[in-house]
Write a protein that holds these residues in place. Structure first.
Motif, PDB file in Angstrom:
ATOM      1  N   GLY A  22      52.892 104.408 100.643  1.00  0.00           N
ATOM      2  CA  GLY A  22      52.845 105.810 101.140  1.00  0.00           C
ATOM      3  C   GLY A  22      54.089 106.572 100.748  1.00  0.00           C
ATOM      4  N   VAL A  23      55.033 105.983  99.958  1.00  0.00           N
ATOM      5  CA  VAL A  23      56.255 106.458  99.481  1.00  0.00           C
ATOM      6  C   VAL A  23      56.157 107.902  99.019  1.00  0.00           C
ATOM      7  N   PRO A  24      55.240 108.401  98.214  1.00  0.00           N
ATOM      8  CA  PRO A  24      55.027 109.891  97.861  1.00  0.00           C
ATOM      9  C   PRO A  24      54.685 110.634  98.838  1.00  0.00           C
ATOM     10  N   ILE A  25      54.120 110.158  99.989  1.00  0.00           N
ATOM     11  CA  ILE A  25      53.895 110.967 101.169  1.00  0.00           C
ATOM     12  C   ILE A  25      55.293 111.227 101.870  1.00  0.00           C
ATOM     13  N   ILE A  26      56.108 110.374 101.881  1.00  0.00           N
ATOM     14  CA  ILE A  26      57.399 110.371 102.566  1.00  0.00           C
ATOM     15  C   ILE A  26      58.309 111.367 101.821  1.00  0.00           C
ATOM     16  N   LYS A  27      58.365 111.072 100.607  1.00  0.00           N
ATOM     17  CA  LYS A  27      59.212 111.930  99.699  1.00  0.00           C
ATOM     18  C   LYS A  27      58.557 113.402  99.660  1.00  0.00           C
ATOM     19  N   ARG A  28      57.319 113.555  99.862  1.00  0.00           N
ATOM     20  CA  ARG A  28      56.854 114.799 100.000  1.00  0.00           C
ATOM     21  C   ARG A  28      57.296 115.792 101.236  1.00  0.00           C
ATOM     22  N   MET A  29      57.043 114.771 102.150  1.00  0.00           N
ATOM     23  CA  MET A  29      57.455 115.307 103.834  1.00  0.00           C
ATOM     24  C   MET A  29      58.999 115.635 103.620  1.00  0.00           C
ATOM     25  N   LYS A  30      59.965 114.873 102.912  1.00  0.00           N
ATOM     26  CA  LYS A  30      61.169 115.159 103.105  1.00  0.00           C
ATOM     27  C   LYS A  30      61.750 116.424 102.397  1.00  0.00           C
ATOM     28  N   LYS A  31      60.633 116.730 101.192  1.00  0.00           N
ATOM     29  CA  LYS A  31      60.930 117.831 100.448  1.00  0.00           C
ATOM     30  C   LYS A  31      60.654 119.149 101.195  1.00  0.00           C
ATOM     31  N   ILE A  32      59.487 119.121 102.110  1.00  0.00           N
ATOM     32  CA  ILE A  32      59.080 120.319 102.934  1.00  0.00           C
ATOM     33  C   ILE A  32      60.084 120.334 103.972  1.00  0.00           C
ATOM     34  N   MET A  33      60.491 119.408 104.489  1.00  0.00           N
ATOM     35  CA  MET A  33      61.818 119.475 105.454  1.00  0.00           C
ATOM     36  C   MET A  33      62.946 119.955 105.008  1.00  0.00           C
ATOM     37  N   ASP A  34      63.354 119.523 103.899  1.00  0.00           N
ATOM     38  CA  ASP A  34      64.531 120.236 103.097  1.00  0.00           C
ATOM     39  C   ASP A  34      64.356 121.872 102.871  1.00  0.00           C
ATOM     40  N   LEU A  35      63.076 122.036 102.200  1.00  0.00           N
ATOM     41  CA  LEU A  35      62.856 123.634 102.027  1.00  0.00           C
ATOM     42  C   LEU A  35      62.860 124.176 103.324  1.00  0.00           C
ATOM     43  N   ASN A  36      62.274 123.956 104.062  1.00  0.00           N
ATOM     44  CA  ASN A  36      62.120 124.575 105.775  1.00  0.00           C
ATOM     45  C   ASN A  36      63.529 124.490 106.218  1.00  0.00           C
ATOM     46  N   SER A  37      64.411 123.420 106.262  1.00  0.00           N
ATOM     47  CA  SER A  37      65.664 123.605 107.007  1.00  0.00           C
ATOM     48  C   SER A  37      66.591 124.429 106.109  1.00  0.00           C
ATOM     49  N   ASN A  38      66.190 125.003 104.844  1.00  0.00           N
ATOM     50  CA  ASN A  38      67.331 125.436 103.953  1.00  0.00           C
ATOM     51  C   ASN A  38      67.151 126.948 104.111  1.00  0.00           C
ATOM     52  N   SER A  39      65.722 127.287 104.721  1.00  0.00           N
ATOM     53  CA  SER A  39      65.462 128.833 104.715  1.00  0.00           C
ATOM     54  C   SER A  39      66.430 129.212 106.033  1.00  0.00           C
ATOM     55  N   ASN A  40      66.764 130.653 105.876  1.00  0.00           N
ATOM     56  CA  ASN A  40      67.869 131.122 106.769  1.00  0.00           C
ATOM     57  C   ASN A  40      67.765 131.131 108.080  1.00  0.00           C
ATOM     58  N   SER A  41      66.336 131.468 108.373  1.00  0.00           N
ATOM     59  CA  SER A  41      65.829 131.328 109.868  1.00  0.00           C
ATOM     60  C   SER A  41      66.015 129.832 110.488  1.00  0.00           C
ATOM     61  N   ASN A  42      66.153 129.036 109.808  1.00  0.00           N
ATOM     62  CA  ASN A  42      66.030 127.513 110.283  1.00  0.00           C
ATOM     63  C   ASN A  42      67.341 126.864 109.964  1.00  0.00           C
ATOM     64  N   SER A  43      68.322 127.719 109.616  1.00  0.00           N
ATOM     65  CA  SER A  43      69.583 126.756 109.398  1.00  0.00           C
ATOM     66  C   SER A  43      70.172 125.991 110.398  1.00  0.00           C
ATOM     67  N   ASN A  44      69.757 126.032 111.692  1.00  0.00           N
ATOM     68  CA  ASN A  44      70.226 125.138 112.736  1.00  0.00           C
ATOM     69  C   ASN A  44      69.063 124.435 113.253  1.00  0.00           C
TER      70      ASN A  44
END
Lengths: 297, 297
Positions: free
Chosen positions: B148-170
């Protein structure tokens, strides 16, 4: 030799408690024992048996790329081509991140000056040890070791090499939680599966997933509900689920083990719970064992 | 910020702590999100019960050979380090589940007969737990898929994109990790700011805690320990933590009432009318205040 694998889907349901007890009961019955701990990421079975290491094999589970900086022209082609982001740039120099390298060899192939080589990596050890009445095989992996399915196969090979007495019928395998490559490698070529579950919603969900997997392997499967009295409603739900499943495959509940505080004491004392004469859980496990033997014999 | 919750041994309470902690922090108006990375046996949604808003299929790439172009030269099979290809006189066989999607076969094929095709291996579900407006995401690996490594990597990517958006910086991401120490665990925890190690006071718990500790030491991630099912044997964990200079962030007492509520799929911080469940929340207060101090929340 019949191979029996103990699985659980969900972790922490009591796999090792059941397999160490079954091992003890097997030794009582046949005076012989052959067990393999295929929960290679978190092996615990050796904690339950006095064991003496008699054999250790190096395990090379993966390959790892290395760069010869005397040759490297720092063209960064390897960095561009690696799909695993295992090659990073630090101070304008390419370098290999061991944790992310899958050993595919793309960089080795693509390097225009042959500065990269691919080497077998020591990922751990396969251990064979002598225990009372028999043998225990298990693995020690290095942190982050990959190729866990392969290591299971090697542990099993070592265990199978200990089957010196052709009259002794069984190899007992303690599997790992989940449904991934390690579990698939534990199931492959087995004759019977035992699934330990618990009466919780998580337990039921994970049971369903692991039973789905076992279905593909087409082997009889025996379910044990551990701590069944924690939630009798959920226990009934599990039993009903298995009744429905059973119309398609050979799945039967062979035991319901009550919650028993003596179990955690038995782990502290490194003694399988069936050795405790007054333990309710021990008695129920013995009953499940007799049920199993009557079915597979 | 990423706080990963891991354990080594399965069934020690990772999901209990992660879901309850996420919910608890959401109620305290922290910008928190829950992520279930235990893709082989994901159970977080049982407790958080989110309304699913988005569903994403995760695919893995694999080679497809154009038999009209292929000259059966055998290079693809020769260079593949995962034995995912076999070339016979008339045909190239692709073992899709052995393929690591490294891309080498496309590169080596002298006649460009190989192209990439996608195949689904699992999915990611995203939604909101209504009561606390808690964003929850979980990965699910398809049965029979080895990794399931590709699923984990994709989730991490979604998480990073999400956390990097301005409204979610904290945003504070709570990562519910898989058990063990495999590539799944490493990929989940590797860039965490802090890890909580959940253990139970048994020899098995201690043994597997030690494995998890070496994973985090290797990754240089700061961490603390939570003793779940705390009882009279706590000292074995406490002694270990003392020698290793590890902070015990908190404890959850062993309680049949807590186990019963867990078995029904209930969130424990939600239950306020029972003494033992209140005890859970009280201990959660301690865990959270220690966490706040360690992380300057």
């Amino acid at each position: 030799m019949k191979k029996i694998v103990v699985l659980s889907g969900k972790g922490g349901t009591g796999k090792t408690t059941i397999s160490s007890s079954f091992a003890r009961l097997m030794a009582n019955k046949y005076n012989k024992l052959n067990i393999a701990d295929c929960d290679v990421e978190a092996p615990n079975l050796h904690l339950m048996f006095k064991n003496e290491l008699i054999e250790q094999k190096e395990y090379y589970g993966s390959k790892l790329a290395t760069i010869d900086y005397n040759i490297c022209t720092n063209c960064k082609l390897c960095y561009e081509k690696c799909r695993f982001n295992a090659i990073t740039i630090k101070d304008d120099l390419v370098f290999i991140n061991e944790l992310d390298c899958e050993g595919c060899g793309f960089c080795d192939y693509i390097c225009p000056v042959n500065a990269i080589s691919l080497n077998d990596e020591l990922t751990g050890h396969i251990n064979g040890s002598k225990i009372e009445n028999g043998y225990l095989s298990y693995a020690n992996l290095k942190i982050g070791a990959d190729g866990a399915g392969k290591v299971v196969t090697e542990v099993r090979q070592m265990a199978e090499s200990y089957n010196i007495d052709s009259n002794f019928p069984y190899l007992l395998i303690d599997g790992s939680p989940g449904i991934g490559c390690v579990v698939i490698a534990s199931l492959t070529g087995c004759d019977y599966a035992i699934v330990v579950t618990e009466p919780t919603q998580s337990g039921l969900n994970d049971l369903k997933r692991v039973l789905e997997l076992i279905k593909f392997f087409d082997m009889p499967c025996y379910v044990i509900i551990n701590k069944y009295d924690l939630n009798e409603e959920k226990t009934t739900e599990i039993e009903q689920y298995i009744k429905i499943m059973d119309s398609k495959t050979d799945i039967v509940v062979i035991g319901k083990i009550p919650f028993d505080k003596l179990v955690s004491e038995s782990i502290q004392n490194e003694t399988p719970i069936v050795a405790y004469k007054k333990s309710d859980a021990g008695l129920a496990i013995t009953k499940a064992w007799n049920e199993l033997i009557s079915k597979i014999h | 910020m990423k706080i990963s919750i891991l354990s080594g041994k399965g069934g020690t309470g990772k999901t209990t702590i992660s879901t309850n902690l996420s919910y608890y922090m959401a109620l305290k108006n922290y910008n928190v999100q829950y992520w279930d990375f235990d893709i082989e046996e994901p159970n977080g949604f049982i407790f958080l019960n989110p309304e699913i808003e988005k569903n994403e299929t995760v695919t893995s790439k694999m080679p497809e050979v154009d038999e009209n172009l292929c000259t059966k030269c055998g290079d693809c099979a020769k260079y593949c380090n995962f034995n995912a290809l076999a070339v016979t006189k008339n045909k190239v066989m692709v073992f899709e589940k052995l393929c690591h999607d490294c891309g080498l076969c496309y590169e080596v094929c002298p006649v460009n007969a190989i192209s990439e095709v996608s195949r689904p291996i699992g999915e990611i579900k995203m939604g909101y737990s209504k009561k606390a407006n808690l964003k929850s995401t979980s990965g699910f690996l398809n049965i029979q898929e080895p990794t399931g490594v590709p699923i984990i990597k994709r989730m991490k990517k979604i998480m990073d994109l999400n956390s990097n958006s301005n409204s979610n910086s904290n945003v504070i991401n709570i990562l519910d990790a898989p058990p063990g120490s495999s590539c799944n665990v490493l990929n989940t925890v590797k860039d965490s700011d802090f890890s909580l190690l959940i253990t139970e006071p048994t020899k098995f718990g201690l043994h597997d805690l030690d494995i998890a500790v070496s994973v985090l030491d290797y990754l240089k991630i700061p961490y603390g320990v939570i003793i779940n099912k705390s009882n009279e044997y706590d000292t074995i964990i406490e002694d270990y933590c003392k020698t290793k200079d590890i902070e015990i962030i908190g404890k959850i007492p062993f309680s049949k009432e807590i186990a019963k509520n867990y078995s029904k799929g209930n969130l424990l911080v939600e239950i306020t009318n029972h003494k033992e469940s209140n005890l859970f929340t009280k201990n959660m207060d301690i865990i959270f205040s220690n966490l706040k101090r360690r992380l300057n929340l």
